[in-house]
Design a protein around this motif. Structure first.
Motif, PDB file in Angstrom:
ATOM      1  N   ALA A  83      37.554  56.914  13.393  1.00 37.08           N
ATOM      2  CA  ALA A  83      37.339  57.027  14.833  1.00 37.08           C
ATOM      3  C   ALA A  83      38.553  57.665  15.486  1.00 37.08           C
ATOM      4  N   VAL A  84      38.305  58.634  16.368  1.00 38.94           N
ATOM      5  CA  VAL A  84      39.401  59.288  17.100  1.00 38.94           C
ATOM      6  C   VAL A  84      39.346  58.951  18.586  1.00 38.94           C
ATOM      7  N   GLY A  85      38.286  58.286  19.013  1.00 37.48           N
ATOM      8  CA  GLY A  85      38.169  57.971  20.427  1.00 37.48           C
ATOM      9  C   GLY A  85      37.072  56.970  20.700  1.00 37.48           C
ATOM     10  N   GLN A  86      36.946  56.631  21.971  1.00 36.03           N
ATOM     11  CA  GLN A  86      35.998  55.609  22.425  1.00 36.03           C
ATOM     12  C   GLN A  86      35.277  56.102  23.668  1.00 36.03           C
ATOM     13  N   PHE A  87      33.965  55.978  23.656  1.00 34.03           N
ATOM     14  CA  PHE A  87      33.152  56.264  24.841  1.00 34.03           C
ATOM     15  C   PHE A  87      32.653  54.951  25.427  1.00 34.03           C
ATOM     16  N   GLY A  88      32.604  54.912  26.767  1.00 36.09           N
ATOM     17  CA  GLY A  88      32.079  53.743  27.443  1.00 36.09           C
ATOM     18  C   GLY A  88      32.959  52.523  27.278  1.00 36.09           C
ATOM     19  N   GLY A  89      32.461  51.400  27.761  1.00 39.96           N
ATOM     20  CA  GLY A  89      33.215  50.159  27.666  1.00 39.96           C
ATOM     21  C   GLY A  89      34.392  50.137  28.630  1.00 39.96           C
ATOM     22  N   LEU A  90      35.457  49.476  28.223  1.00 37.57           N
ATOM     23  CA  LEU A  90      36.652  49.328  29.040  1.00 37.57           C
ATOM     24  C   LEU A  90      37.822  50.036  28.365  1.00 37.57           C
TER      25      LEU A  90
ATOM     26  N   ASP B  44      51.248  47.726  32.976  1.00 41.98           N
ATOM     27  CA  ASP B  44      51.661  47.742  34.381  1.00 41.98           C
ATOM     28  C   ASP B  44      50.870  48.742  35.219  1.00 41.98           C
ATOM     29  N   MET B  45      49.767  49.227  34.687  1.00 43.69           N
ATOM     30  CA  MET B  45      48.973  50.241  35.392  1.00 43.69           C
ATOM     31  C   MET B  45      47.688  49.644  35.927  1.00 43.69           C
ATOM     32  N   ASP B  46      47.387  49.907  37.199  1.00 47.98           N
ATOM     33  CA  ASP B  46      46.124  49.483  37.789  1.00 47.98           C
ATOM     34  C   ASP B  46      45.014  50.459  37.401  1.00 47.98           C
ATOM     35  N   TRP B  47      43.810  49.973  37.498  1.00 49.81           N
ATOM     36  CA  TRP B  47      42.645  50.832  37.231  1.00 49.81           C
ATOM     37  C   TRP B  47      42.647  51.977  38.252  1.00 49.81           C
ATOM     38  N   PRO B  48      42.457  53.230  37.821  1.00 50.87           N
ATOM     39  CA  PRO B  48      42.417  54.356  38.760  1.00 50.87           C
ATOM     40  C   PRO B  48      41.306  54.203  39.799  1.00 50.87           C
ATOM     41  N   LEU B  49      41.651  54.524  41.052  1.00 54.08           N
ATOM     42  CA  LEU B  49      40.731  54.357  42.170  1.00 54.08           C
ATOM     43  C   LEU B  49      40.517  55.675  42.900  1.00 54.08           C
ATOM     44  N   ALA B  50      39.385  55.758  43.589  1.00 54.53           N
ATOM     45  CA  ALA B  50      39.137  56.774  44.606  1.00 54.53           C
ATOM     46  C   ALA B  50      38.976  56.005  45.903  1.00 54.53           C
ATOM     47  N   GLY B  51      40.051  55.966  46.692  1.00 55.98           N
ATOM     48  CA  GLY B  51      40.045  55.083  47.846  1.00 55.98           C
ATOM     49  C   GLY B  51      40.157  53.657  47.362  1.00 55.98           C
ATOM     50  N   VAL B  52      39.117  52.867  47.626  1.00 54.50           N
ATOM     51  CA  VAL B  52      39.106  51.484  47.150  1.00 54.50           C
ATOM     52  C   VAL B  52      38.125  51.289  45.996  1.00 54.50           C
ATOM     53  N   SER B  53      37.467  52.365  45.589  1.00 50.39           N
ATOM     54  CA  SER B  53      36.438  52.261  44.549  1.00 50.39           C
ATOM     55  C   SER B  53      37.011  52.633  43.185  1.00 50.39           C
ATOM     56  N   PRO B  54      36.768  51.803  42.165  1.00 47.13           N
ATOM     57  CA  PRO B  54      37.249  52.128  40.815  1.00 47.13           C
ATOM     58  C   PRO B  54      36.500  53.332  40.248  1.00 47.13           C
ATOM     59  N   LEU B  55      37.227  54.248  39.649  1.00 48.97           N
ATOM     60  CA  LEU B  55      36.595  55.403  39.023  1.00 48.97           C
ATOM     61  C   LEU B  55      35.966  54.992  37.688  1.00 48.97           C
ATOM     62  N   PRO B  56      34.751  55.425  37.425  1.00 51.28           N
ATOM     63  CA  PRO B  56      34.129  55.089  36.139  1.00 51.28           C
ATOM     64  C   PRO B  56      34.925  55.672  34.967  1.00 51.28           C
TER      65      PRO B  56
ATOM     66  N   ASN C 220      32.451  44.483  40.831  1.00 51.19           N
ATOM     67  CA  ASN C 220      31.274  45.321  41.109  1.00 51.19           C
ATOM     68  C   ASN C 220      31.305  46.634  40.328  1.00 51.19           C
ATOM     69  N   TYR C 221      31.920  46.605  39.167  1.00 46.40           N
ATOM     70  CA  TYR C 221      32.018  47.818  38.344  1.00 46.40           C
ATOM     71  C   TYR C 221      30.859  47.877  37.363  1.00 46.40           C
ATOM     72  N   GLN C 222      30.278  49.073  37.229  1.00 44.23           N
ATOM     73  CA  GLN C 222      29.193  49.266  36.267  1.00 44.23           C
ATOM     74  C   GLN C 222      29.694  50.200  35.177  1.00 44.23           C
ATOM     75  N   ALA C 223      29.795  49.699  33.961  1.00 46.25           N
ATOM     76  CA  ALA C 223      30.334  50.482  32.854  1.00 46.25           C
ATOM     77  C   ALA C 223      29.458  51.697  32.572  1.00 46.25           C
ATOM     78  N   ASN C 224      30.087  52.740  32.067  1.00 44.26           N
ATOM     79  CA  ASN C 224      29.395  53.990  31.766  1.00 44.26           C
ATOM     80  C   ASN C 224      28.773  53.924  30.368  1.00 44.26           C
ATOM     81  N   GLY C 225      27.679  53.204  30.255  1.00 39.30           N
ATOM     82  CA  GLY C 225      26.972  53.114  28.985  1.00 39.30           C
ATOM     83  C   GLY C 225      27.630  52.164  27.999  1.00 39.30           C
ATOM     84  N   GLU C 226      26.992  52.008  26.850  1.00 39.69           N
ATOM     85  CA  GLU C 226      27.502  51.122  25.803  1.00 39.69           C
ATOM     86  C   GLU C 226      28.731  51.741  25.139  1.00 39.69           C
ATOM     87  N   GLN C 227      29.633  50.881  24.713  1.00 38.13           N
ATOM     88  CA  GLN C 227      30.841  51.366  24.041  1.00 38.13           C
ATOM     89  C   GLN C 227      30.523  51.769  22.609  1.00 38.13           C
ATOM     90  N   TYR C 228      31.064  52.911  22.182  1.00 40.10           N
ATOM     91  CA  TYR C 228      30.930  53.324  20.782  1.00 40.10           C
ATOM     92  C   TYR C 228      32.090  54.250  20.415  1.00 40.10           C
TER      93      TYR C 228
END
Length: 314
Positions: free
Chosen positions: A66-73, A79-91, A155-163
């Motif tokens: 595996a070289v990478g991960q799609f979906g999930g978290l 020390d880094m916060d989840w990237p936001l657009a305004g107050v909304s978390p970016l998928p 209120n975050y909706q993950a971008n599909g199943e992790q694989y």
């Protein structure tokens, strides 16, 4: 929430180094040797390889590497916060481990660490008309940085199943590099490009077939592509914006009747300067996302200069 410490990163890096060496090779040298065996002149091979790019195709890993991960978290620095657009978390779309990717000659990609891609495709697509670029972000996490699996935002909706995804190389040539269209259907500028190709690359068909034999073009459904040429519609848009900006600044004046010709010429020039950092279909949508960047910005790791273009395919 799990945390990966620097020491663990070091051990992992040692394991990955062996895999990276196995991937790494002189692709131009490989291509040149194969072309010379076909009795194609060396200077013609050099002219062709100036336009040949290799891209990394990411797809569901079947060999366990595996070289990478799609979906999930994603894994973010502690020390880094989840990237936001305004107050909304970016998928979160996907991440890749740079040390595990096939090494490509002069690609400019970071040699280690990880790249993470975040995109709100619907808002990014709608914001294109206003030039807003806050709905997409690419993050490079250097090797050795302590990371952890990020907590899912409210209120975050993950971008599909992790694989997991594996990687293969594919050959790419610019869109103008040989065309099946009748000469009468080409613009004067395109006709000149075709004549130049015929003059400079009399063995174009053999060289192109060889490149696609060594690194077969994309077949089937890929999760994403790293590197390679920018989509034709995207590079056309960049060319139009560049020319419009120069006109507004008073640097040039383009007659309306000559606008299309100038766009073609500018697009041809920019094709060598820009590359696709990542392109990917969005799960369960008709959107297609891409991040583009100038080659010199990528080489200097100025990833803040990358920007996204989200297209609607239907």
């Amino acid at each position: 929430m799990s945390t990966t410490k620097g020491a663990a990163h070091g051990r992992r890096g040692e394991r990955q180094a062996g895999h990276q060496v196995a991937w790494a090779m002189d692709h131009q040298g490989q291509f040149r040797r194969a072309a010379l065996e076909l009795a194609i002149p060396d200077d013609e091979v050099s002219r062709f390889t100036r336009h040949l790019r290799l891209a990394v195709r990411l797809s569901g890993s079947s060999d366990g590497v595996a070289v990478g991960q799609f979906g999930g978290l994603p894994r973010l620095p502690v020390d880094m916060d989840w990237p936001l657009a305004g107050v909304s978390p970016l998928p979160f779309i996907f991440s890749v481990d740079c040390a595990m990717l096939p090494r490509i000659d002069d690609s400019g990609l970071p040699a280690d660490g990880s790249l993470l891609f975040f995109l709100d495709h619907e808002k990014d697509h709608l914001a294109a008309a206003t030039g807003e670029r806050r709905y997409a972000k690419v993050v490079h996490v250097p090797a050795g940085v302590d990371t952890q699996v990020a907590q899912e935002p409210t209120n975050y909706q993950a971008n599909g199943e992790q694989y997991d995804v594996g990687a293969t190389l594919l050959a790419q040539l610019p869109d103008w590099f040989g065309t099946d269209e009748d000469e009468d259907d080409l613009s004067p500028f395109q006709q000149q490009l075709a004549r130049d190709l015929e003059r400079d690359l009399p063995h174009l068909d053999e060289l192109r077939a060889l490149a696609y034999d060594l690194w077969p073009p994309d077949e089937g459904l890929a999760s994403a592509c790293i590197g390679g040429y920018v989509d034709d519609e995207v590079i056309t848009s960049i060319a139009e914006q560049t020319l419009a900006g120069r006109e507004k600044a008073g640097e040039i004046v383009i007659p309306v009747a000559k606008w299309y010709t100038h766009v073609e010429q500018e697009k041809h020039r920019l094709t060598s300067e820009w590359l696709s950092l990542a392109s990917f279909p969005l799960v369960d949508t008709y959107y297609y996302g891409s991040f583009v960047i100038r080659h010199d910005d990528l080489t200097a790791h100025r990833l803040e200069n990358a920007f996204s273009v989200t297209e609607f395919s239907e």
